[in-house]
Design an enzyme around this catalytic site. Structure first.
Site, short mmCIF file in Angstrom:
data_model
loop_
_atom_site.label_atom_id
_atom_site.label_comp_id
_atom_site.label_asym_id
_atom_site.label_seq_id
_atom_site.Cartn_x
_atom_site.Cartn_y
_atom_site.Cartn_z
N LYS A 13 19.87 48.74 -11.20
CA LYS A 13 20.86 48.44 -12.03
C LYS A 13 20.61 48.72 -13.53
O LYS A 13 21.16 49.25 -14.38
CB LYS A 13 21.04 46.86 -12.11
CG LYS A 13 21.46 46.33 -10.86
CD LYS A 13 21.76 44.63 -10.81
CE LYS A 13 20.31 43.97 -11.12
NZ LYS A 13 19.51 43.91 -10.09
N ARG A 88 26.17 36.67 -12.30
CA ARG A 88 25.44 36.92 -11.05
C ARG A 88 25.70 35.61 -10.26
O ARG A 88 25.09 35.34 -9.20
CB ARG A 88 23.75 36.53 -11.49
CG ARG A 88 22.79 37.51 -11.20
CD ARG A 88 21.72 37.13 -11.96
NE ARG A 88 20.50 37.76 -11.39
CZ ARG A 88 20.09 38.92 -12.07
NH1 ARG A 88 20.43 39.21 -13.29
NH2 ARG A 88 18.98 39.35 -11.63
N ARG A 127 6.93 49.25 -10.06
CA ARG A 127 7.47 49.40 -11.26
C ARG A 127 6.41 48.73 -12.34
O ARG A 127 5.72 47.71 -12.39
CB ARG A 127 8.54 48.15 -11.33
CG ARG A 127 9.32 48.09 -12.90
CD ARG A 127 10.82 47.38 -12.88
NE ARG A 127 10.55 46.23 -12.45
CZ ARG A 127 11.73 45.46 -12.24
NH1 ARG A 127 12.62 45.79 -12.44
NH2 ARG A 127 11.62 44.15 -11.73
N ARG A 160 5.87 43.45 -14.16
CA ARG A 160 6.44 42.25 -14.48
C ARG A 160 6.00 41.03 -13.86
O ARG A 160 5.77 41.00 -12.47
CB ARG A 160 8.02 42.39 -14.23
CG ARG A 160 8.90 42.27 -15.52
CD ARG A 160 10.19 42.75 -15.37
NE ARG A 160 11.03 41.97 -14.53
CZ ARG A 160 12.19 42.08 -14.16
NH1 ARG A 160 12.88 43.14 -14.75
NH2 ARG A 160 13.02 41.53 -13.58
N ARG A 171 13.63 36.11 -5.20
CA ARG A 171 14.38 36.69 -5.85
C ARG A 171 15.73 37.46 -4.88
O ARG A 171 17.12 37.45 -5.04
CB ARG A 171 14.21 37.76 -6.84
CG ARG A 171 13.48 37.12 -7.83
CD ARG A 171 12.54 38.08 -8.92
NE ARG A 171 13.19 39.23 -9.14
CZ ARG A 171 12.55 40.15 -9.47
NH1 ARG A 171 11.26 40.59 -9.31
NH2 ARG A 171 13.18 41.46 -9.98
#
Ligand code: AP5
Length: 215
Positions: A13, A88, A127, A160, A171
Protein backbone atom coordinates in the site's frame (compact mmCIF):
# COMPACT_ATOMS: atom_id res chain seq x y z
CA UNK A 1 -10.24 12.17 -7.02
CA UNK A 2 -10.34 10.35 -3.67
CA UNK A 3 -8.64 6.94 -3.85
CA UNK A 4 -8.44 4.46 -0.97
CA UNK A 5 -5.75 1.76 -0.76
CA UNK A 6 -6.86 -1.33 1.16
CA UNK A 7 -4.80 -4.46 1.78
CA UNK A 8 -3.02 -6.57 4.38
CA UNK A 9 0.29 -5.56 5.98
CA UNK A 10 3.20 -5.77 3.54
CA UNK A 11 1.08 -5.97 0.39
CA UNK A 12 2.52 -2.70 -0.94
CA UNK A 13 0.00 0.00 0.00
CA UNK A 14 2.77 2.44 0.95
CA UNK A 15 4.97 1.64 -2.07
CA UNK A 16 2.09 1.96 -4.52
CA UNK A 17 0.33 4.78 -2.68
CA UNK A 18 3.36 7.07 -3.14
CA UNK A 19 3.64 6.16 -6.85
CA UNK A 20 -0.07 6.63 -7.50
CA UNK A 21 -0.18 9.97 -5.71
CA UNK A 22 2.80 11.16 -7.78
CA UNK A 23 1.13 10.01 -11.01
CA UNK A 24 -2.16 11.70 -10.07
CA UNK A 25 -0.45 14.81 -8.72
CA UNK A 26 -2.30 14.13 -5.49
CA UNK A 27 -1.54 14.08 -1.79
CA UNK A 28 -0.56 10.72 -0.23
CA UNK A 29 -1.94 10.36 3.30
CA UNK A 30 -0.79 7.25 5.16
CA UNK A 31 -2.19 6.99 8.67
CA UNK A 32 0.65 4.65 9.72
CA UNK A 33 3.23 7.29 8.66
CA UNK A 34 1.29 10.06 10.44
CA UNK A 35 1.21 8.01 13.64
CA UNK A 36 4.91 7.13 13.43
CA UNK A 37 5.74 10.82 12.84
CA UNK A 38 3.63 11.74 15.90
CA UNK A 39 5.62 9.22 17.94
CA UNK A 40 8.96 10.57 16.69
CA UNK A 41 7.88 14.13 17.46
CA UNK A 42 6.76 13.09 20.96
CA UNK A 43 3.25 14.46 20.57
CA UNK A 44 0.28 13.20 22.59
CA UNK A 45 -1.34 11.28 19.70
CA UNK A 46 1.87 9.31 19.12
CA UNK A 47 2.13 8.42 22.79
CA UNK A 48 -1.48 7.19 22.86
CA UNK A 49 -1.02 5.19 19.64
CA UNK A 50 2.27 3.53 20.56
CA UNK A 51 1.01 0.64 22.70
CA UNK A 52 -1.57 -0.38 20.06
CA UNK A 53 0.93 -0.19 17.19
CA UNK A 54 3.57 -2.19 19.07
CA UNK A 55 1.03 -4.94 19.77
CA UNK A 56 -0.07 -5.01 16.10
CA UNK A 57 -3.57 -3.82 17.00
CA UNK A 58 -5.58 -0.99 15.55
CA UNK A 59 -5.42 2.41 17.18
CA UNK A 60 -8.92 3.36 18.45
CA UNK A 61 -11.19 4.67 15.70
CA UNK A 62 -11.82 8.07 17.28
CA UNK A 63 -8.12 9.00 17.44
CA UNK A 64 -7.64 8.09 13.78
CA UNK A 65 -10.84 9.70 12.53
CA UNK A 66 -9.98 12.99 14.27
CA UNK A 67 -6.49 12.88 12.74
CA UNK A 68 -7.74 12.26 9.20
CA UNK A 69 -10.60 14.75 9.50
CA UNK A 70 -8.12 17.47 10.42
CA UNK A 71 -5.85 16.68 7.45
CA UNK A 72 -8.67 16.29 4.88
CA UNK A 73 -10.52 19.43 5.99
CA UNK A 74 -7.36 21.50 5.51
CA UNK A 75 -6.97 20.31 1.93
CA UNK A 76 -7.99 22.27 -1.12
CA UNK A 77 -11.51 21.14 -2.13
CA UNK A 78 -10.39 19.98 -5.57
CA UNK A 79 -7.12 18.38 -4.47
CA UNK A 80 -6.73 14.69 -5.20
CA UNK A 81 -5.88 12.37 -2.34
CA UNK A 82 -4.66 8.80 -1.96
CA UNK A 83 -5.60 7.43 1.46
CA UNK A 84 -3.26 4.60 2.46
CA UNK A 85 -4.26 2.46 5.44
CA UNK A 86 -7.40 4.46 6.16
CA UNK A 87 -10.20 3.54 6.59
CA UNK A 88 -9.42 0.25 8.30
CA UNK A 89 -12.77 -0.49 9.91
CA UNK A 90 -16.37 -0.07 8.77
CA UNK A 91 -16.83 2.58 11.43
CA UNK A 92 -13.85 4.56 10.01
CA UNK A 93 -15.34 4.20 6.50
CA UNK A 94 -18.65 5.62 7.72
CA UNK A 95 -16.86 8.52 9.40
CA UNK A 96 -14.87 9.20 6.22
CA UNK A 97 -18.09 9.23 4.20
CA UNK A 98 -19.43 11.89 6.58
CA UNK A 99 -16.30 14.08 6.37
CA UNK A 100 -16.25 13.85 2.55
CA UNK A 101 -19.94 14.60 2.16
CA UNK A 102 -19.51 17.78 4.28
CA UNK A 103 -17.00 18.80 1.60
CA UNK A 104 -19.34 17.66 -1.19
CA UNK A 105 -16.92 14.85 -2.11
CA UNK A 106 -17.01 11.06 -2.11
CA UNK A 107 -14.74 8.05 -2.41
CA UNK A 108 -14.07 7.60 -6.14
CA UNK A 109 -12.01 4.39 -6.28
CA UNK A 110 -11.11 1.67 -3.76
CA UNK A 111 -7.92 -0.20 -4.72
CA UNK A 112 -7.73 -3.58 -2.98
CA UNK A 113 -4.25 -5.16 -3.10
CA UNK A 114 -4.13 -8.93 -2.58
CA UNK A 115 -1.32 -11.45 -1.95
CA UNK A 116 -0.81 -14.70 -0.05
CA UNK A 117 0.44 -14.60 3.55
CA UNK A 118 3.85 -16.19 2.74
CA UNK A 119 4.57 -13.35 0.29
CA UNK A 120 3.59 -10.74 2.92
CA UNK A 121 5.71 -12.35 5.65
CA UNK A 122 8.79 -12.43 3.39
CA UNK A 123 8.32 -8.81 2.34
CA UNK A 124 7.89 -7.56 5.90
CA UNK A 125 10.92 -9.54 7.13
CA UNK A 126 13.02 -7.80 4.45
CA UNK A 127 11.58 -4.30 4.82
CA UNK A 128 13.87 -1.55 6.05
CA UNK A 129 12.51 1.95 6.63
CA UNK A 130 14.25 5.28 6.97
CA UNK A 131 13.74 6.76 10.42
CA UNK A 132 14.05 10.28 8.98
CA UNK A 133 11.98 10.36 5.78
CA UNK A 134 9.90 7.10 5.87
CA UNK A 135 11.38 5.91 2.53
CA UNK A 136 10.80 2.14 2.21
CA UNK A 137 13.38 -0.45 1.02
CA UNK A 138 13.57 -4.21 0.96
CA UNK A 139 16.74 -6.26 1.42
CA UNK A 140 15.37 -8.94 -0.95
CA UNK A 141 13.61 -6.90 -3.62
CA UNK A 142 14.70 -3.26 -3.45
CA UNK A 143 17.92 -2.80 -1.46
CA UNK A 144 19.46 0.64 -0.84
CA UNK A 145 22.69 1.46 -2.69
CA UNK A 146 24.61 1.46 0.59
CA UNK A 147 23.69 -1.15 3.18
CA UNK A 148 21.58 0.34 6.01
CA UNK A 149 21.60 3.92 4.65
CA UNK A 150 18.73 5.76 2.96
CA UNK A 151 19.51 6.69 -0.68
CA UNK A 152 17.29 9.75 -0.44
CA UNK A 153 18.32 11.47 2.81
CA UNK A 154 21.24 9.48 4.26
CA UNK A 155 19.17 8.44 7.31
CA UNK A 156 19.71 5.11 9.07
CA UNK A 157 17.49 2.22 7.88
CA UNK A 158 15.87 0.06 10.53
CA UNK A 159 13.43 -2.83 10.82
CA UNK A 160 10.06 -1.53 11.95
CA UNK A 161 9.34 -2.68 15.54
CA UNK A 162 5.99 -4.17 14.43
CA UNK A 163 7.63 -6.26 11.66
CA UNK A 164 8.80 -9.02 14.03
CA UNK A 165 7.15 -12.38 13.11
CA UNK A 166 4.74 -12.56 16.10
CA UNK A 167 3.45 -9.01 15.59
CA UNK A 168 3.10 -9.61 11.83
CA UNK A 169 0.88 -12.64 12.56
CA UNK A 170 -1.22 -10.50 14.88
CA UNK A 171 -1.53 -7.74 12.24
CA UNK A 172 -2.66 -10.29 9.64
CA UNK A 173 -5.37 -11.58 12.01
CA UNK A 174 -6.51 -8.03 12.76
CA UNK A 175 -6.63 -7.28 9.02
CA UNK A 176 -8.86 -10.29 8.32
CA UNK A 177 -11.20 -9.52 11.19
CA UNK A 178 -11.44 -5.71 11.09
CA UNK A 179 -10.38 -4.51 7.64
CA UNK A 180 -11.22 -7.21 5.06
CA UNK A 181 -15.00 -6.60 5.59
CA UNK A 182 -14.47 -3.15 4.05
CA UNK A 183 -14.37 -4.71 0.58
CA UNK A 184 -17.94 -5.86 1.02
CA UNK A 185 -18.89 -2.53 2.60
CA UNK A 186 -17.65 -0.58 -0.43
CA UNK A 187 -19.18 -3.09 -2.87
CA UNK A 188 -22.54 -2.71 -1.12
CA UNK A 189 -22.11 1.07 -1.29
CA UNK A 190 -21.61 0.65 -5.06
CA UNK A 191 -18.19 2.27 -4.95
CA UNK A 192 -15.75 1.46 -7.75
CA UNK A 193 -13.73 -1.39 -6.20
CA UNK A 194 -10.62 -2.67 -8.09
CA UNK A 195 -8.99 -5.87 -6.89
CA UNK A 196 -5.32 -6.08 -7.87
CA UNK A 197 -3.03 -9.12 -7.70
CA UNK A 198 -0.08 -7.68 -5.75
CA UNK A 199 2.29 -10.65 -6.07
CA UNK A 200 3.92 -9.14 -9.14
CA UNK A 201 6.79 -6.70 -9.58
CA UNK A 202 6.32 -3.15 -8.29
CA UNK A 203 6.08 -1.90 -11.90
CA UNK A 204 3.43 -4.50 -12.85
CA UNK A 205 1.30 -3.70 -9.81
CA UNK A 206 1.71 0.02 -10.52
CA UNK A 207 0.50 -0.48 -14.11
CA UNK A 208 -2.50 -2.58 -13.02
CA UNK A 209 -3.52 0.08 -10.48
CA UNK A 210 -3.13 2.86 -13.00
CA UNK A 211 -5.23 1.01 -15.59
CA UNK A 212 -8.02 0.53 -13.02
CA UNK A 213 -7.96 4.04 -11.61
CA UNK A 214 -7.88 5.76 -14.99
CA UNK A 215 -10.72 3.66 -16.51
P1 AP5 B 1 0.71 0.85 8.58
O1 AP5 B 1 1.97 1.59 8.60
O2 AP5 B 1 -0.38 1.33 7.70
O3 AP5 B 1 1.04 -0.68 8.34
P2 AP5 B 1 0.28 -1.85 7.53
O4 AP5 B 1 -1.09 -1.60 7.06
O5 AP5 B 1 0.47 -3.03 8.40
O6 AP5 B 1 1.01 -1.87 6.21
P3 AP5 B 1 2.53 -1.87 6.01
O7 AP5 B 1 3.06 -0.46 6.11
O8 AP5 B 1 3.21 -2.89 6.89
O9 AP5 B 1 2.65 -2.46 4.53
P4 AP5 B 1 2.30 -1.83 3.14
O10 AP5 B 1 1.12 -2.51 2.58
O11 AP5 B 1 2.31 -0.33 3.18
O12 AP5 B 1 3.56 -2.36 2.32
P5 AP5 B 1 4.90 -1.60 1.86
O13 AP5 B 1 4.62 -0.78 0.66
O14 AP5 B 1 5.60 -0.98 3.02
O15 AP5 B 1 0.09 0.80 10.06
C1 AP5 B 1 0.92 0.46 11.16
C2 AP5 B 1 0.07 0.46 12.43
O16 AP5 B 1 -0.49 1.78 12.65
C3 AP5 B 1 -1.16 -0.47 12.42
O17 AP5 B 1 -0.81 -1.80 12.79
C4 AP5 B 1 -2.05 0.22 13.45
O18 AP5 B 1 -1.61 -0.05 14.76
C5 AP5 B 1 -1.81 1.69 13.18
N1 AP5 B 1 -2.76 2.24 12.20
C6 AP5 B 1 -2.46 2.77 10.97
N2 AP5 B 1 -3.57 3.17 10.34
C7 AP5 B 1 -4.62 2.89 11.18
C8 AP5 B 1 -6.02 3.06 11.08
N3 AP5 B 1 -6.59 3.60 9.99
N4 AP5 B 1 -6.78 2.65 12.13
C9 AP5 B 1 -6.22 2.14 13.24
N5 AP5 B 1 -4.90 1.93 13.39
C10 AP5 B 1 -4.09 2.32 12.37
O19 AP5 B 1 5.74 -2.88 1.36
C11 AP5 B 1 6.23 -3.83 2.28
C12 AP5 B 1 7.62 -4.31 1.83
O20 AP5 B 1 7.48 -5.01 0.59
C13 AP5 B 1 8.61 -3.16 1.54
O21 AP5 B 1 9.90 -3.57 1.92
C14 AP5 B 1 8.54 -2.97 0.02
O22 AP5 B 1 9.77 -2.49 -0.52
C15 AP5 B 1 8.22 -4.38 -0.46
N6 AP5 B 1 7.38 -4.43 -1.65
C16 AP5 B 1 6.28 -3.67 -1.93
N7 AP5 B 1 5.75 -4.03 -3.12
C17 AP5 B 1 6.51 -5.05 -3.59
C18 AP5 B 1 6.47 -5.86 -4.78
N8 AP5 B 1 5.51 -5.70 -5.73
N9 AP5 B 1 7.41 -6.82 -4.94
C19 AP5 B 1 8.38 -7.01 -3.98
N10 AP5 B 1 8.48 -6.26 -2.86
C20 AP5 B 1 7.56 -5.30 -2.65
Amino acid sequence: MVVIMVGPPGVGKGTQGVLLAEAMNSRHIATGDLLRAARRDGIELGRKAQEFMDRGELVPDQLIVDLVREVVQKMDRDAGVVLDGFPRTVSQAEALGGVLSELDRKVDVVVVLEAEDDVLVKRLGGRRSCGQCDMIYNVHFNPPKQDGICDRCGGVLTLRPDDDPATVRRRLEVYRRETAPLVRYFNDAEASVCRIEADQSVAEVQRAIWDSVSE
